[in-house]
Design an enzyme around this catalytic site. Structure first.
Site, PDB file in Angstrom:
ATOM      1  N   LEU A  77      -4.567   9.421 -10.322  1.00 10.53           N
ATOM      2  CA  LEU A  77      -5.164   9.932 -11.550  1.00 10.53           C
ATOM      3  C   LEU A  77      -5.544   8.839 -12.554  1.00 10.53           C
ATOM      4  CD1 LEU A  77      -2.951  13.102 -11.975  1.00 10.53           C
ATOM      5  CD2 LEU A  77      -5.194  12.888 -10.885  1.00 10.53           C
ATOM      6  N   CYS A  78      -5.507   7.578 -12.128  1.00 16.44           N
ATOM      7  CA  CYS A  78      -5.937   6.466 -12.993  1.00 16.44           C
ATOM      8  C   CYS A  78      -7.457   6.391 -13.030  1.00 16.44           C
ATOM      9  CB  CYS A  78      -5.390   5.138 -12.483  1.00 16.44           C
ATOM     10  SG  CYS A  78      -3.687   4.864 -12.901  1.00 16.44           S
ATOM     11  N   HIS A  79      -7.958   6.054 -14.204  1.00 22.03           N
ATOM     12  CA  HIS A  79      -9.401   5.859 -14.356  1.00 22.03           C
ATOM     13  C   HIS A  79      -9.795   4.487 -13.829  1.00 22.03           C
ATOM     14  CE1 HIS A  79      -8.512   8.920 -17.405  1.00 22.03           C
ATOM     15  NE2 HIS A  79      -9.762   9.318 -17.237  1.00 22.03           N
ATOM     16  N   MET A 115      -0.881   0.893 -16.281  1.00 23.75           N
ATOM     17  CA  MET A 115      -0.730   1.048 -14.827  1.00 23.75           C
ATOM     18  C   MET A 115      -1.264  -0.177 -14.081  1.00 23.75           C
ATOM     19  SD  MET A 115       0.988   3.724 -14.636  1.00 23.75           S
ATOM     20  CE  MET A 115       1.095   3.661 -12.867  1.00 23.75           C
ATOM     21  N   GLU A 116      -2.315  -0.782 -14.602  1.00 22.39           N
ATOM     22  CA  GLU A 116      -2.890  -1.968 -13.981  1.00 22.39           C
ATOM     23  C   GLU A 116      -1.915  -3.145 -14.060  1.00 22.39           C
ATOM     24  OE1 GLU A 116      -6.089   0.892 -14.526  1.00 22.39           O
ATOM     25  OE2 GLU A 116      -4.463   0.246 -15.834  1.00 22.39           O
ATOM     26  N   ASP A 130       6.520 -10.324   1.440  1.00 20.85           N
ATOM     27  CA  ASP A 130       5.787 -10.443   2.702  1.00 20.85           C
ATOM     28  C   ASP A 130       5.678 -11.897   3.150  1.00 20.85           C
ATOM     29  OD1 ASP A 130       4.116  -9.492   4.910  1.00 20.85           O
ATOM     30  OD2 ASP A 130       2.491 -10.498   3.826  1.00 20.85           O
TER      31      ASP A 130
END
Length: 160
Positions: A77-79, A115-116, A130
């Protein structure tokens, strides 16, 4: 928090992307942090550029930058945003046998970049894991959190 509504749910509880079309474009930024704990020997290998996969810190930095740019592909739901800056810093902590990761993201837009910043930190930490998992599968990724944000209707935030 009483009276606050979850903005990503409609009145029937269905998921939705928030409509930001009426919001003004403002300068916004967010900073997030996280940490990867590891064995002392693993940190030494990373710092000595001794991993077979290459320079773990630089690969993790690039992965974090890429993750910030792709957050809307990862979080439903992030733009999608035209990000103006992503900075990812990786700071080795020899006393704790850890690498601290911090990401700051900036945009001029109608919605924030929290969020970014969180995605950048998360993916940078995952990339460190990793890169070094062949020598240390016991690394611990954690303490990922938003530390600052500015701009927008809700104003500024600084973690305590």
């Amino acid at each position: 928090m009483a009276g606050k509504k979850l903005t990503h749910l409609d009145d029937k509880g269905a998921a939705r992307m928030v409509d930001v079309s009426e919001k003004p474009v403002t300068s916004r930024s967010a900073t997030a942090k996280g940490r990867v704990k590891m064995k002392a020997a693993t940190l030494k290998l990373i710092l000595d550029d001794g991993l077979k996969k290459g320079n773990a810190l630089e690969v993790a930095r690039l992965a974090g930058i890429m993750a910030a740019k792709k957050t809307s592909d990862l979080v439903p739901l992030c733009h999608p945003l035209a990000i103006s800056k992503v900075e990812v810093e990786l700071r080795p902590d020899r006393k704790s046998n850890a690498v601290d990761v911090e990401a700051t993201v900036k945009v001029s837009g109608q919605t924030g970049v929290e969020m970014e910043a969180l995605a950048a930190v998360s993916v940078a930490c995952l990339t460190l894991y990793d890169m070094a998992k062949a020598v240390d599968r016991g690394m611990v990724i954690g303490d990922i959190r938003l530390t600052r944000k500015s701009g927008g209707k809700s104003g500024d935030y600084k973690a305590k």
